[in-house]
Write a protein that holds these residues in place. Structure first.
Motif, PDB file in Angstrom:
ATOM      1  N   CYS A  34      -2.998  -2.446 -40.482  1.00 63.60           N
ATOM      2  CA  CYS A  34      -4.135  -1.613 -40.060  1.00 63.60           C
ATOM      3  C   CYS A  34      -4.688  -2.086 -38.716  1.00 63.60           C
ATOM      4  O   CYS A  34      -4.989  -1.263 -37.842  1.00 63.60           O
ATOM      5  CB  CYS A  34      -5.232  -1.632 -41.116  1.00 63.60           C
ATOM      6  SG  CYS A  34      -4.771  -0.784 -42.641  1.00 63.60           S
ATOM      7  N   CYS A  37      -2.448  -1.134 -35.863  1.00 64.15           N
ATOM      8  CA  CYS A  37      -2.516   0.303 -35.557  1.00 64.15           C
ATOM      9  C   CYS A  37      -3.930   0.713 -35.151  1.00 64.15           C
ATOM     10  O   CYS A  37      -4.242   1.905 -35.101  1.00 64.15           O
ATOM     11  CB  CYS A  37      -2.052   1.119 -36.762  1.00 64.15           C
ATOM     12  SG  CYS A  37      -0.310   0.887 -37.154  1.00 64.15           S
ATOM     13  N   TYR A  38      -4.779  -0.276 -34.878  1.00 65.19           N
ATOM     14  CA  TYR A  38      -6.169  -0.038 -34.443  1.00 65.19           C
ATOM     15  C   TYR A  38      -6.940   0.849 -35.429  1.00 65.19           C
ATOM     16  O   TYR A  38      -7.768   1.655 -35.035  1.00 65.19           O
ATOM     17  CB  TYR A  38      -6.197   0.557 -33.036  1.00 65.19           C
ATOM     18  CG  TYR A  38      -5.495  -0.305 -32.030  1.00 65.19           C
ATOM     19  CD1 TYR A  38      -6.071  -1.484 -31.580  1.00 65.19           C
ATOM     20  CD2 TYR A  38      -4.233   0.040 -31.566  1.00 65.19           C
ATOM     21  CE1 TYR A  38      -5.405  -2.297 -30.668  1.00 65.19           C
ATOM     22  CE2 TYR A  38      -3.562  -0.761 -30.657  1.00 65.19           C
ATOM     23  CZ  TYR A  38      -4.153  -1.931 -30.217  1.00 65.19           C
ATOM     24  OH  TYR A  38      -3.493  -2.744 -29.332  1.00 65.19           O
ATOM     25  N   ASP A  40      -6.212   3.399 -36.936  1.00 67.53           N
ATOM     26  CA  ASP A  40      -5.977   4.836 -36.759  1.00 67.53           C
ATOM     27  C   ASP A  40      -5.134   5.319 -37.937  1.00 67.53           C
ATOM     28  O   ASP A  40      -3.972   4.921 -38.098  1.00 67.53           O
ATOM     29  CB  ASP A  40      -5.234   5.082 -35.442  1.00 67.53           C
ATOM     30  CG  ASP A  40      -5.003   6.549 -35.159  1.00 67.53           C
ATOM     31  OD1 ASP A  40      -4.895   7.350 -36.113  1.00 67.53           O
ATOM     32  OD2 ASP A  40      -4.931   6.904 -33.971  1.00 67.53           O
ATOM     33  N   GLU A  42      -3.612   8.066 -38.639  1.00 67.11           N
ATOM     34  CA  GLU A  42      -2.346   8.721 -38.307  1.00 67.11           C
ATOM     35  C   GLU A  42      -1.279   7.705 -37.938  1.00 67.11           C
ATOM     36  O   GLU A  42      -0.123   7.822 -38.355  1.00 67.11           O
ATOM     37  CB  GLU A  42      -2.534   9.722 -37.170  1.00 67.11           C
ATOM     38  CG  GLU A  42      -3.230  10.988 -37.608  1.00 67.11           C
ATOM     39  CD  GLU A  42      -3.236  12.046 -36.514  1.00 67.11           C
ATOM     40  OE1 GLU A  42      -2.302  12.060 -35.681  1.00 67.11           O
ATOM     41  OE2 GLU A  42      -4.162  12.858 -36.513  1.00 67.11           O
ATOM     42  N   LYS A  43      -1.639   6.695 -37.166  1.00 67.39           N
ATOM     43  CA  LYS A  43      -0.675   5.667 -36.771  1.00 67.39           C
ATOM     44  C   LYS A  43      -0.231   4.844 -37.985  1.00 67.39           C
ATOM     45  O   LYS A  43       0.944   4.502 -38.112  1.00 67.39           O
ATOM     46  CB  LYS A  43      -1.267   4.742 -35.708  1.00 67.39           C
ATOM     47  CG  LYS A  43      -1.405   5.386 -34.355  1.00 67.39           C
ATOM     48  CD  LYS A  43      -1.973   4.400 -33.356  1.00 67.39           C
ATOM     49  CE  LYS A  43      -2.179   5.031 -31.997  1.00 67.39           C
ATOM     50  NZ  LYS A  43      -2.761   4.085 -31.030  1.00 67.39           N
ATOM     51  N   ILE A  44      -1.176   4.544 -38.866  1.00 72.53           N
ATOM     52  CA  ILE A  44      -0.844   3.777 -40.069  1.00 72.53           C
ATOM     53  C   ILE A  44       0.113   4.588 -40.944  1.00 72.53           C
ATOM     54  O   ILE A  44       1.136   4.081 -41.406  1.00 72.53           O
ATOM     55  CB  ILE A  44      -2.116   3.400 -40.854  1.00 72.53           C
ATOM     56  CG1 ILE A  44      -2.976   2.446 -40.029  1.00 72.53           C
ATOM     57  CG2 ILE A  44      -1.760   2.782 -42.205  1.00 72.53           C
ATOM     58  CD1 ILE A  44      -4.385   2.261 -40.561  1.00 72.53           C
ATOM     59  N   GLN A  46       2.092   7.031 -40.006  1.00 73.11           N
ATOM     60  CA  GLN A  46       3.369   7.151 -39.312  1.00 73.11           C
ATOM     61  C   GLN A  46       4.199   5.885 -39.476  1.00 73.11           C
ATOM     62  O   GLN A  46       5.406   5.947 -39.693  1.00 73.11           O
ATOM     63  CB  GLN A  46       3.146   7.456 -37.826  1.00 73.11           C
ATOM     64  CG  GLN A  46       4.408   7.778 -37.070  1.00 73.11           C
ATOM     65  CD  GLN A  46       5.088   9.039 -37.564  1.00 73.11           C
ATOM     66  OE1 GLN A  46       4.425  10.017 -37.900  1.00 73.11           O
ATOM     67  NE2 GLN A  46       6.390   9.016 -37.621  1.00 73.11           N
ATOM     68  N   HIS A  47       3.537   4.735 -39.397  1.00 70.21           N
ATOM     69  CA  HIS A  47       4.234   3.463 -39.578  1.00 70.21           C
ATOM     70  C   HIS A  47       4.917   3.419 -40.943  1.00 70.21           C
ATOM     71  O   HIS A  47       6.103   3.081 -41.051  1.00 70.21           O
ATOM     72  CB  HIS A  47       3.255   2.293 -39.441  1.00 70.21           C
ATOM     73  CG  HIS A  47       3.858   0.988 -39.833  1.00 70.21           C
ATOM     74  ND1 HIS A  47       4.717   0.292 -39.016  1.00 70.21           N
ATOM     75  CD2 HIS A  47       3.750   0.263 -40.982  1.00 70.21           C
ATOM     76  CE1 HIS A  47       5.104  -0.809 -39.650  1.00 70.21           C
ATOM     77  NE2 HIS A  47       4.525  -0.845 -40.836  1.00 70.21           N
ATOM     78  N   GLU A  50       7.861   5.811 -41.254  1.00 69.26           N
ATOM     79  CA  GLU A  50       9.039   5.311 -40.557  1.00 69.26           C
ATOM     80  C   GLU A  50       9.705   4.170 -41.324  1.00 69.26           C
ATOM     81  O   GLU A  50      10.921   4.009 -41.271  1.00 69.26           O
ATOM     82  CB  GLU A  50       8.658   4.842 -39.151  1.00 69.26           C
ATOM     83  CG  GLU A  50       8.287   5.982 -38.228  1.00 69.26           C
ATOM     84  CD  GLU A  50       7.686   5.521 -36.910  1.00 69.26           C
ATOM     85  OE1 GLU A  50       7.510   4.286 -36.731  1.00 69.26           O
ATOM     86  OE2 GLU A  50       7.390   6.392 -36.078  1.00 69.26           O
TER      87      GLU A  50
END
Length: 61
Positions: A34, A37-38, A40, A42-44, A46-47, A50
Motif C-alpha cells: 500500500c 502504491c501511495y 492509491d 487503483e494502483k494497489i 492493479q498490482h 498483475e
C-alpha cells in the motif's frame, strides 16, 4: 481430548508449505504494498491483478 480431522490436518500442512515458500501475505507485507502504491486503490488493485497469474497459475484440468 481434542482431535482434528484429516481435512484440517491437510489444510494446516498446506498453510505450512505456503508459509515456507513465501506465499502468505502478512499485514506488514500488505502495508508495504500500500505504501509503495501511495495508498492509491487503483494502483494497489492493479498490482494484485498483475501478480495473480504468478501467484495462482491456472491448473489444466
Amino acid at each position: 481430548m481434542l482431535t482434528i480431522t484429516k481435512k484440517q490436518l491437510e489444510d494446516y500442512e498446506q498453510l505450512c508449505r505456503d508459509r515456507n515458500n513465501g506465499c502468505l501475505l502478512t499485514s506488514d507485507g500488505l502495508r508495504f504494498i500500500c505504501e509503495a502504491c501511495y495508498y492509491d486503490a487503483e494502483k494497489i488493485g492493479q498490482h494484485f491483478l498483475e501478480e495473480l497469474p504468478r501467484i495462482c497459475p491456472k491448473k489444466d484440468d
